[in-house]
Scaffold this motif. Structure first.
Motif, PDB file in Angstrom:
ATOM      1  N   THR A 101       0.780  -6.887   5.457  1.00 37.35           N
ATOM      2  CA  THR A 101      -0.212  -7.551   4.609  1.00 37.35           C
ATOM      3  C   THR A 101      -1.280  -6.535   4.208  1.00 37.35           C
ATOM      4  O   THR A 101      -1.409  -5.471   4.831  1.00 37.35           O
ATOM      5  N   PRO A 102      -2.091  -6.838   3.163  1.00 39.48           N
ATOM      6  CA  PRO A 102      -3.179  -5.918   2.806  1.00 39.48           C
ATOM      7  C   PRO A 102      -4.127  -5.635   3.974  1.00 39.48           C
ATOM      8  O   PRO A 102      -4.584  -4.502   4.148  1.00 39.48           O
ATOM      9  N   LEU A 103      -4.419  -6.659   4.765  1.00 41.22           N
ATOM     10  CA  LEU A 103      -5.310  -6.454   5.897  1.00 41.22           C
ATOM     11  C   LEU A 103      -4.672  -5.546   6.941  1.00 41.22           C
ATOM     12  O   LEU A 103      -5.315  -4.634   7.466  1.00 41.22           O
ATOM     13  N   ALA A 104      -3.395  -5.760   7.228  1.00 41.27           N
ATOM     14  CA  ALA A 104      -2.700  -4.905   8.186  1.00 41.27           C
ATOM     15  C   ALA A 104      -2.577  -3.476   7.660  1.00 41.27           C
ATOM     16  O   ALA A 104      -2.662  -2.508   8.425  1.00 41.27           O
ATOM     17  N   THR A 105      -2.391  -3.329   6.353  1.00 40.19           N
ATOM     18  CA  THR A 105      -2.335  -1.994   5.756  1.00 40.19           C
ATOM     19  C   THR A 105      -3.666  -1.278   5.928  1.00 40.19           C
ATOM     20  O   THR A 105      -3.715  -0.087   6.262  1.00 40.19           O
ATOM     21  N   GLY A 106      -4.752  -2.002   5.703  1.00 36.04           N
ATOM     22  CA  GLY A 106      -6.063  -1.407   5.927  1.00 36.04           C
ATOM     23  C   GLY A 106      -6.245  -0.966   7.364  1.00 36.04           C
ATOM     24  O   GLY A 106      -6.778   0.123   7.635  1.00 36.04           O
ATOM     25  N   LEU A 107      -5.792  -1.778   8.304  1.00 37.22           N
ATOM     26  CA  LEU A 107      -5.890  -1.399   9.719  1.00 37.22           C
ATOM     27  C   LEU A 107      -5.044  -0.164  10.023  1.00 37.22           C
ATOM     28  O   LEU A 107      -5.414   0.653  10.871  1.00 37.22           O
ATOM     29  N   ALA A 108      -3.916  -0.021   9.322  1.00 37.99           N
ATOM     30  CA  ALA A 108      -3.063   1.149   9.539  1.00 37.99           C
ATOM     31  C   ALA A 108      -3.760   2.438   9.129  1.00 37.99           C
ATOM     32  O   ALA A 108      -3.417   3.523   9.628  1.00 37.99           O
ATOM     33  N   PHE A 109      -4.757   2.335   8.239  1.00 41.16           N
ATOM     34  CA  PHE A 109      -5.483   3.519   7.804  1.00 41.16           C
ATOM     35  C   PHE A 109      -6.699   3.828   8.686  1.00 41.16           C
ATOM     36  O   PHE A 109      -7.393   4.809   8.443  1.00 41.16           O
ATOM     37  N   LEU A 153      -9.062  -1.747   3.595  1.00 40.16           N
ATOM     38  CA  LEU A 153      -9.373  -2.699   4.662  1.00 40.16           C
ATOM     39  C   LEU A 153     -10.537  -3.598   4.266  1.00 40.16           C
ATOM     40  O   LEU A 153     -10.461  -4.825   4.373  1.00 40.16           O
ATOM     41  N   LEU A 154     -11.623  -2.996   3.795  1.00 34.67           N
ATOM     42  CA  LEU A 154     -12.781  -3.782   3.388  1.00 34.67           C
ATOM     43  C   LEU A 154     -12.434  -4.695   2.220  1.00 34.67           C
ATOM     44  O   LEU A 154     -12.842  -5.866   2.180  1.00 34.67           O
ATOM     45  N   GLY A 155     -11.659  -4.165   1.268  1.00 32.49           N
ATOM     46  CA  GLY A 155     -11.254  -4.992   0.147  1.00 32.49           C
ATOM     47  C   GLY A 155     -10.429  -6.187   0.591  1.00 32.49           C
ATOM     48  O   GLY A 155     -10.617  -7.306   0.104  1.00 32.49           O
ATOM     49  N   GLY A 156      -9.517  -5.964   1.526  1.00 30.06           N
ATOM     50  CA  GLY A 156      -8.715  -7.059   2.038  1.00 30.06           C
ATOM     51  C   GLY A 156      -9.552  -8.133   2.712  1.00 30.06           C
ATOM     52  O   GLY A 156      -9.332  -9.338   2.513  1.00 30.06           O
ATOM     53  N   VAL A 157     -10.530  -7.703   3.505  1.00 26.20           N
ATOM     54  CA  VAL A 157     -11.402  -8.654   4.189  1.00 26.20           C
ATOM     55  C   VAL A 157     -12.222  -9.449   3.175  1.00 26.20           C
ATOM     56  O   VAL A 157     -12.340 -10.682   3.274  1.00 26.20           O
ATOM     57  N   LEU A 158     -12.808  -8.766   2.185  1.00 28.05           N
ATOM     58  CA  LEU A 158     -13.658  -9.439   1.206  1.00 28.05           C
ATOM     59  C   LEU A 158     -12.861 -10.405   0.335  1.00 28.05           C
ATOM     60  O   LEU A 158     -13.310 -11.529   0.066  1.00 28.05           O
ATOM     61  N   VAL A 159     -11.700  -9.977  -0.127  1.00 22.49           N
ATOM     62  CA  VAL A 159     -10.883 -10.845  -0.974  1.00 22.49           C
ATOM     63  C   VAL A 159     -10.410 -12.061  -0.183  1.00 22.49           C
ATOM     64  O   VAL A 159     -10.401 -13.197  -0.687  1.00 22.49           O
ATOM     65  N   HIS A 160     -10.024 -11.832   1.070  1.00 23.87           N
ATOM     66  CA  HIS A 160      -9.553 -12.938   1.905  1.00 23.87           C
ATOM     67  C   HIS A 160     -10.670 -13.948   2.160  1.00 23.87           C
ATOM     68  O   HIS A 160     -10.436 -15.168   2.159  1.00 23.87           O
ATOM     69  N   ALA A 161     -11.896 -13.456   2.362  1.00 23.32           N
ATOM     70  CA  ALA A 161     -13.002 -14.345   2.727  1.00 23.32           C
ATOM     71  C   ALA A 161     -13.714 -14.934   1.519  1.00 23.32           C
ATOM     72  O   ALA A 161     -14.160 -16.096   1.572  1.00 23.32           O
ATOM     73  N   PHE A 162     -13.843 -14.161   0.415  1.00 19.75           N
ATOM     74  CA  PHE A 162     -14.712 -14.601  -0.683  1.00 19.75           C
ATOM     75  C   PHE A 162     -14.068 -14.575  -2.063  1.00 19.75           C
ATOM     76  O   PHE A 162     -14.697 -14.970  -3.030  1.00 19.75           O
ATOM     77  N   SER A 163     -12.874 -14.042  -2.225  1.00 22.26           N
ATOM     78  CA  SER A 163     -12.210 -13.843  -3.514  1.00 22.26           C
ATOM     79  C   SER A 163     -12.642 -12.503  -4.133  1.00 22.26           C
ATOM     80  O   SER A 163     -13.538 -11.815  -3.649  1.00 22.26           O
ATOM     81  N   TRP A 164     -11.991 -12.163  -5.255  1.00 20.99           N
ATOM     82  CA  TRP A 164     -12.088 -10.811  -5.797  1.00 20.99           C
ATOM     83  C   TRP A 164     -13.479 -10.383  -6.261  1.00 20.99           C
ATOM     84  O   TRP A 164     -13.801  -9.185  -6.220  1.00 20.99           O
ATOM     85  N   PRO A 165     -14.363 -11.251  -6.778  1.00 20.98           N
ATOM     86  CA  PRO A 165     -15.685 -10.748  -7.195  1.00 20.98           C
ATOM     87  C   PRO A 165     -16.451 -10.045  -6.079  1.00 20.98           C
ATOM     88  O   PRO A 165     -17.342  -9.237  -6.357  1.00 20.98           O
ATOM     89  N   ALA A 166     -16.110 -10.314  -4.828  1.00 21.34           N
ATOM     90  CA  ALA A 166     -16.839  -9.710  -3.709  1.00 21.34           C
ATOM     91  C   ALA A 166     -16.694  -8.191  -3.676  1.00 21.34           C
ATOM     92  O   ALA A 166     -17.588  -7.498  -3.176  1.00 21.34           O
ATOM     93  N   VAL A 167     -15.591  -7.652  -4.224  1.00 21.67           N
ATOM     94  CA  VAL A 167     -15.434  -6.195  -4.202  1.00 21.67           C
ATOM     95  C   VAL A 167     -16.416  -5.517  -5.156  1.00 21.67           C
ATOM     96  O   VAL A 167     -16.657  -4.309  -5.050  1.00 21.67           O
TER      97      VAL A 167
END
Length: 474
Positions: free
Chosen positions: A306-314, A160-174
């Motif tokens: 979506t990755p974000l929805a998958t994160g919410l499912a967890f 979930l956090l990874g999805g939010v960060l990638v969506h907002a800032f791109s992959w270096p944010a992780v």
């Protein structure tokens, strides 16, 4: 039968609340790093022109480094000091993450993930040793509950956090997200824990045992990941297995001859031996550690979330697991660890079997809820109880080695379990459509349920409860 009491605390934290926050934060960061990078892989591949094999190494470098060095990290914790190793592990995490956020090619990212794995191999046993050395009795059980809840939150919310960060800032944010966390951990540890004062005589470490043991664990982990990715009958996989076996034999020989063994004599075998707990942690990794991978496949590829929805499912499993760790911590003082291990393993088995019956392409999330809840209850209960059991089988001077042995078994069990369940699922046939993928996930969940029944048998046969604060160990 031998009765083993809880080891007394070996240190006094100047600020117990801050100490617990630092230990829980370390577990949160380690757990987050295990899963947060998965969501970033497509972006990394696109930006850095990395193919599937390169992306696999970005994942595997962390797993191999951690699995190979946990045993050495645990012993170094005992010999050099838990506070020192905690600070070093957190610093490695922070420094490598800074480089990862600036990386411009895949080779640098692979190296970064390996250094992160080294940091985790130092941080994990050091945190456990600090926890077991700082707290005792009911306070230790409560601390394990908080520590376990932080780990559950990290594992389940990493995507979930990874999805939010990638969506907002791109992959270096992780990678950047680890910087403030590592800084806070270092600051909290310096303020909360007294300085280590090992004597010079305690610092001896047999180099042959250290090198051969580290190589054996790393090669075994690499062989499992290589076999799962490229096939068990490939020449490279066979060479790795043979090399791991040779290093393991050299390690056993070095340990027998060494006056300063990497694994203290008497820690594994005998009535107080750690082998039963190592078996529990390995089975835990093989079952509870591997199932989230298949749930992620179900959510993203079968139900096309979506990755974000998958994160919410967890989120639901994360909350239930955290609650189960807290409940287990409270109940351990009255029931002991054996009933909690049994309840957790059986609840997990029923949950996995329920998920196997309800995880289909045309089924909604609501159908999965009973299985997810039962699986998460089992995950939280067994996690907390097994680390309490490990602490009770080692004295204060061997807490690092005990956590290193148990966590190495956990890491190898997770790698083996994921490889075995992937083979059972037949994921190579997933390209035929969601129907074959869904049936493969069902087969994997059924197998995981059977393995959790085996875990319950191990707990029933090898652990005997004598009283709430002591265990009779067979």
């Amino acid at each position: 039968m031998t009765r083993t009491a809880l080891a007394p605390p070996a240190r006094t934290a100047t600020r117990p609340g801050l100490a617990l926050a630092a230990l829980a934060g370390a577990q949160l960061m380690i757990a987050l790093d295990f899963s947060i990078v998965y969501v970033a892989l497509p972006g990394i591949g696109a930006d850095l022109a990395v193919g599937p094999s390169g992306l696999t190494w970005i994942v595997n470098a962390y797993v191999v480094a951690t699995g190979g060095l946990l045993l050495l990290g645990g012993r170094a914790t005992d010999l050099l000091g838990a506070r020192r190793m905690f600070l070093l592990g957190a610093a490695l995490y922070g420094a490598s993450s800074a480089v990862g956020g600036l990386a411009g090619d895949a080779g640098v990212l692979v190296a970064v993930r390996a250094v992160q794995g080294i940091g985790g191999a130092l941080l994990f046993p050091a945190a456990l040793a600090l926890l077991n050395g700082t707290f005792s009795g009911p306070a230790r059980a409560r601390a394990h509950g908080m520590w376990g809840a932080a780990g559950a939150a990290g594992l389940c919310c990493g995507s979930l956090l990874g999805g939010v960060l990638v969506h907002a800032f791109s992959w270096p944010a992780v990678f950047w997200v680890n910087l403030p966390m590592a800084g806070l951990l270092v600051t909290a540890a310096v303020l909360a824990f007294p300085a280590d004062t090992p004597t010079r005589a305690e610092r001896g470490l047999d180099a042959r045992a250290a090198v051969s043991g580290t190589a054996a664990a790393a090669l075994a982990t690499l062989a499992v990941t290589q076999g799962a990715d490229h096939g068990w009958w490939q020449t490279g996989t066979g060479v790795l297995i043979a090399a791991a076996a040779i290093c393991a034999a050299a390690f056993v020989l070095a340990e027998r001859r060494s006056p300063r063994p990497l694994v203290p004599r008497g820690l594994l075998a005998g009535s107080r031996g750690l082998l039963p707990v190592a078996a529990v942690t390995a089975l835990y990794g093989a079952c509870f550690g591997a199932v989230p991978f298949f749930l992620t496949l179900h959510f993203q590829q079968v139900q096309e979330l979506t990755p974000l929805a998958t994160g919410l499912a967890f989120l639901l499993p994360a909350l239930v697991t955290a609650a189960a760790t807290q409940a287990t911590a409270r109940l351990s003082g009255r029931w002991g660890v054996r009933p909690l291990l049994l309840i957790g393993a059986l609840a997990g088995a029923v949950g996995a079997l329920a998920l196997a019956a309800t995880a289909s392409a045309d089924g909604g999330y609501a159908r999965l809820v009973p299985g997810l809840v039962l699986l998460s209850i089992g995950q939280g209960a067994v996690w907390t109880a097994m680390w309490l059991a490990a602490a009770r089988r080692a004295d204060a001077a061997q807490q690092g080695a005990a956590s290193g042995v148990a966590s190495t078994a956990l890491q190898l069990g997770t790698a083996l379990g994921l490889a075995a369940l992937t083979a059972v699922a037949g994921l190579s046939g997933a390209a035929a459509g969601t129907t074959s993928l869904s049936s493969g996930i069902t087969a994997a969940l059924l197998t995981a349920g059977g393995c959790l029944v085996a875990l319950a048998v191990v707990c029933a046969v090898r652990v005997r409860t004598a009283s709430p604060d002591t265990e009779e160990l067979s």
